[in-house]
Design an enzyme around this catalytic site. Structure first.
Site, PDB file in Angstrom:
ATOM      1  N   ASP A  69      -1.791  10.735  -1.806  1.00 27.76           N
ATOM      2  CA  ASP A  69      -2.212   9.689  -2.740  1.00 27.76           C
ATOM      3  C   ASP A  69      -2.587  10.277  -4.091  1.00 27.76           C
ATOM      4  O   ASP A  69      -2.547   9.589  -5.112  1.00 27.76           O
ATOM      5  CB  ASP A  69      -3.385   8.899  -2.163  1.00 27.76           C
ATOM      6  CG  ASP A  69      -2.916   8.112  -0.957  1.00 27.76           C
ATOM      7  OD1 ASP A  69      -2.858   8.703   0.134  1.00 27.76           O
ATOM      8  OD2 ASP A  69      -2.554   6.941  -1.126  1.00 27.76           O
TER       9      ASP A  69
ATOM     10  N   ARG B  68       0.869  -1.181   0.000  1.00 25.44           N
ATOM     11  CA  ARG B  68       0.000   0.000   0.000  1.00 25.44           C
ATOM     12  C   ARG B  68       0.907   1.233   0.000  1.00 25.44           C
ATOM     13  O   ARG B  68       2.128   1.097   0.087  1.00 25.44           O
ATOM     14  CB  ARG B  68      -1.020  -0.012   1.165  1.00 25.44           C
ATOM     15  CG  ARG B  68      -0.691  -0.808   2.372  1.00 25.44           C
ATOM     16  CD  ARG B  68       0.443  -0.286   3.168  1.00 25.44           C
ATOM     17  NE  ARG B  68       0.237   1.112   3.422  1.00 25.44           N
ATOM     18  CZ  ARG B  68       1.163   2.001   3.572  1.00 25.44           C
ATOM     19  NH1 ARG B  68       2.441   1.656   3.519  1.00 25.44           N
ATOM     20  NH2 ARG B  68       0.880   3.278   3.787  1.00 25.44           N
ATOM     21  N   GLY B  69       0.282   2.399  -0.086  1.00 26.89           N
ATOM     22  CA  GLY B  69       1.087   3.608  -0.264  1.00 26.89           C
ATOM     23  C   GLY B  69       1.185   3.895  -1.753  1.00 26.89           C
ATOM     24  O   GLY B  69       1.545   3.005  -2.539  1.00 26.89           O
TER      25      GLY B  69
ATOM     26  N   ARG C  83      -7.465  -0.214  -6.644  1.00 30.01           N
ATOM     27  CA  ARG C  83      -7.634   0.843  -5.635  1.00 30.01           C
ATOM     28  C   ARG C  83      -7.843   2.160  -6.386  1.00 30.01           C
ATOM     29  O   ARG C  83      -7.016   2.543  -7.203  1.00 30.01           O
ATOM     30  CB  ARG C  83      -6.423   0.919  -4.696  1.00 30.01           C
ATOM     31  CG  ARG C  83      -6.350  -0.303  -3.771  1.00 30.01           C
ATOM     32  CD  ARG C  83      -5.513  -0.081  -2.550  1.00 30.01           C
ATOM     33  NE  ARG C  83      -6.132   0.809  -1.608  1.00 30.01           N
ATOM     34  CZ  ARG C  83      -5.466   1.346  -0.574  1.00 30.01           C
ATOM     35  NH1 ARG C  83      -4.189   1.080  -0.384  1.00 30.01           N
ATOM     36  NH2 ARG C  83      -6.085   2.149   0.275  1.00 30.01           N
TER      37      ARG C  83
HETATM   38  O1  MRU Z   1      -4.353   3.239   2.228  1.00 29.28           O
HETATM   39  P1  MRU Z   1      -2.873   3.386   2.062  1.00 29.28           P
HETATM   40  O2  MRU Z   1      -2.090   2.837   3.206  1.00 29.28           O
HETATM   41  O3  MRU Z   1      -2.401   2.895   0.726  1.00 29.28           O
HETATM   42  O4  MRU Z   1      -2.682   4.954   2.052  1.00 29.28           O
HETATM   43  C1  MRU Z   1      -1.431   5.567   2.081  1.00 29.28           C
HETATM   44  C2  MRU Z   1      -1.540   6.957   2.532  1.00 29.28           C
HETATM   45  O5  MRU Z   1      -2.560   7.581   2.482  1.00 29.28           O
HETATM   46  C3  MRU Z   1      -0.338   7.575   3.072  1.00 29.28           C
HETATM   47  O6  MRU Z   1      -0.729   8.563   3.982  1.00 29.28           O
HETATM   48  C4  MRU Z   1       0.587   8.199   2.140  1.00 29.28           C
HETATM   49  O7  MRU Z   1       0.810   9.493   2.453  1.00 29.28           O
HETATM   50  C5  MRU Z   1       0.352   8.214   0.707  1.00 29.28           C
HETATM   51  S1  MRU Z   1       1.574   7.226   0.020  1.00 29.28           S
HETATM   52  C6  MRU Z   1       3.110   7.970   0.299  1.00 29.28           C
END
Ligand code: MRU
Length: 369
Positions: free
Chosen positions: A249, A54-55, A95
């Protein structure tokens, strides 16, 4: 970055079997460190949608390898380009919010026309997926250098006393290929000998802060404290936060930032307390096609059981326990949008800029044609 003293990246092609892509299964952290093998685009789809990875930057990098794995399958089963194309498009839906996913799949698909047969396609896609990973890593290093001066200035103003940085969710190396986005300046500042401490928002419901950010900071020996998501405002009012850095994101061309749910409230509290609020992001997280984050960014809603249950370790076993009444409904909104006016600036691989179109365009003129 380091796991028990050994260097890892979040994703890599198996050096002896190029039909296998390896990832760290982030669902098991911080309790268990396990490498998982992805052998098909279905495996990749599952890893992204179930959040084994994720990320935003890592989702993009994983998608790149997913398209490559589809071409390997097509080659082995004597299928055609169309099979790879259709499977790749399906990946985009795994996603919806992180723009890096669509960006990476489009970049991979753009290699189709350079390939005359499936063998060439697979070779070209392998190179491209690796290039996405390598570029992301370099981009994080540059973000680190761009953000270092912000932390250095604060340290100077505090005469070298500890700089307290608040971060939300995990925008660390686990969210990218290496070094991270929000954490890259933190690691750079640590390397520059600056005394710092990180407030880690736990980030319900998936606890990316308490499970992932805390784990990676611990492995890197960086002072940190996990706080509940609602503690940030209180700490800001009491002078305990010098700086907020979060990731993103998806960020619009006008500077609205979509990030993990709860980011907006932190930005409001930071504004009210005159605390600089920065967003660290690579180029692949900008969505150059949209202006208004609130009306134009699709916000992912996830399974309500992610709120109803919480996962943890009981003895030697990782288990889930229910935290809500059996009959209560839950609403699991995964992201929110922080309007550009609440953001002090962007920390990018090309430098730091204000969160408005005029300043972003100076760093990325080629995207505003
Ligand atoms: O749902 P996730 O864990 O994929 O979301 C990730 C995020 O929202 C993080 O806060 C992040 O800032 C974005 S990825 C560097």
């Amino acid at each position: 970055m380091k796991v028990l003293g050994k260097n890892y990246k979040t994703i890599w092609l198996d050096p002896v079997d190029s039909r296998k892509v390896k990832i760290i299964d982030q669902r098991l952290l911080p309790h268990e460190f396990k490498v998982r093998v992805l052998e098909s685009i279905e495996d990749v789809n599952d890893a992204i949608s179930q959040m084994a990875v994720r990320g935003a930057p890592l989702i993009g990098a994983t998608a790149g390898w997913g398209v490559y794995l589809a071409s390997v399958e097509a080659l082995e089963k004597d299928l055609d380009f169309d099979f790879v194309y259709k499977k790749s498009l399906q990946l985009i839906d795994s996603r919806p919010t992180a723009i890096n996913l669509k960006w990476a799949v489009s970049r991979m698909i753009s290699k189709f026309e350079l390939s005359n047969n499936l063998y060439e396609l697979a070779e070209n896609l392998k190179k491209e997926a690796q290039a996405i990973c390598d570029e992301d890593e370099k981009s994080s290093i540059k973000i680190g250098q761009s953000g270092l001066d912000i932390i250095r200035d604060l340290s100077y103003k505090k005469s070298g006393a500890t700089v307290n940085i608040l971060t939300h969710c995990n925008a660390g190396w686990l969210a990218a290929v290496d070094f991270g986005t929000a954490t890259a300046p933190i690691y750079a500042a640590r390397d520059a000998g600056i005394d710092l401490h990180v407030w880690v928002d736990e980030t319900r419901p998936r606890n990316q802060g308490s499970n992932l950010t805390a784990w990676e900071l611990d492995n890197e020996g960086i002072k940190h404290t996990v706080i509940v998501d609602n503690a940030g405002g209180h700490l800001m009012q009491n002078g305990e936060v010098d700086l907020c850095i979060v990731g993103s994101d998806r960020t619009t061309r006008s500077g609205d930032v979509c990030n993990k749910i709860g980011t907006y409230l932190k930005a409001l509290a930071a504004k009210d307390n005159n605390i600089p609020f920065y967003v660290a992001l690579p180029e692949s997280t900008f969505d150059w096609s949209i202006d208004d984050g609130i009306s134009e960014i699709p916000i992912e809603k996830r399974d309500e059981n992610e709120i109803a249950f919480i996962s943890g370790k009981n003895g030697n076993e990782i288990c889930e326990v229910r935290v809500t009444p059996q009959n209560s409904k839950c609403l699991n909104i995964a992201f929110d949008v922080t309007p550009s006016n609440l953001i002090t600036g962007f920390i990018t691989p090309r430098g730091v800029c204000k969160s408005n179109k005029e300043d972003i365009v100076k760093l990325y003129p080629e995207n505003y044609k």
